[in-house]
Design a protein around this motif. Sequence first.
Motif, short mmCIF file in Angstrom:
data_model
loop_
_atom_site.label_atom_id
_atom_site.label_comp_id
_atom_site.label_asym_id
_atom_site.label_seq_id
_atom_site.Cartn_x
_atom_site.Cartn_y
_atom_site.Cartn_z
N ARG A 15 97.31 -21.15 51.35
CA ARG A 15 98.24 -20.24 51.08
C ARG A 15 99.28 -20.06 52.72
N GLN A 19 102.68 -20.64 54.11
CA GLN A 19 103.32 -19.37 54.11
C GLN A 19 104.90 -19.78 55.27
N ALA A 40 95.45 -21.95 46.85
CA ALA A 40 95.65 -20.25 46.52
C ALA A 40 94.59 -19.88 45.55
N LEU A 44 101.22 -17.22 44.09
CA LEU A 44 102.60 -17.59 44.18
C LEU A 44 104.28 -17.19 43.84
N ASP A 54 93.24 -23.92 42.22
CA ASP A 54 92.60 -23.03 42.67
C ASP A 54 91.33 -23.23 41.72
#
Length: 140
Positions: A15, A19, A40, A44, A54
């Motif tokens: 993540r 970003q 992540a 998001l 994940d």
Amino acid sequence: MTGPPRRFDTVLMGRRTHQPAVDAGLVGGAYPHLRQIVAAHRALPEAPGLEVIDGDLGGKVRALKAGSGRDIWLCGGAELAGQLIGEIDEIQLKINPLVLGAGIPLFRSEARPRAFHPVGLEPLPGGVSLARFRAAEPAG
């Protein structure tokens, strides 16, 4: 960043690596010509062409590697690289002829020791070199 893929058709990042693209307004990621996967632990913004994973990251990467397609690029992220050290087949490092400070680790401390052997050093434009290292034993 919009040309056809040569070696990789998938980019996997954490993540924090993703970003800056979000901050620049590229919610769908900075690599639209590749399958983009972000690991992540929190939600998001949804965007076409962006997958979020994940949980068992090692298992998910093994499934990706077993599928069809080209190689997977683990783009940045010492935390993610540390978690996936057992799945990494090759390390490619771009070496710039400029020292900026202490630097950022390639792997965080949770990475178990693993041997890699040098397989190439290629000069690139601007005095940059690309060093390649292959895992000493098979991934997994």
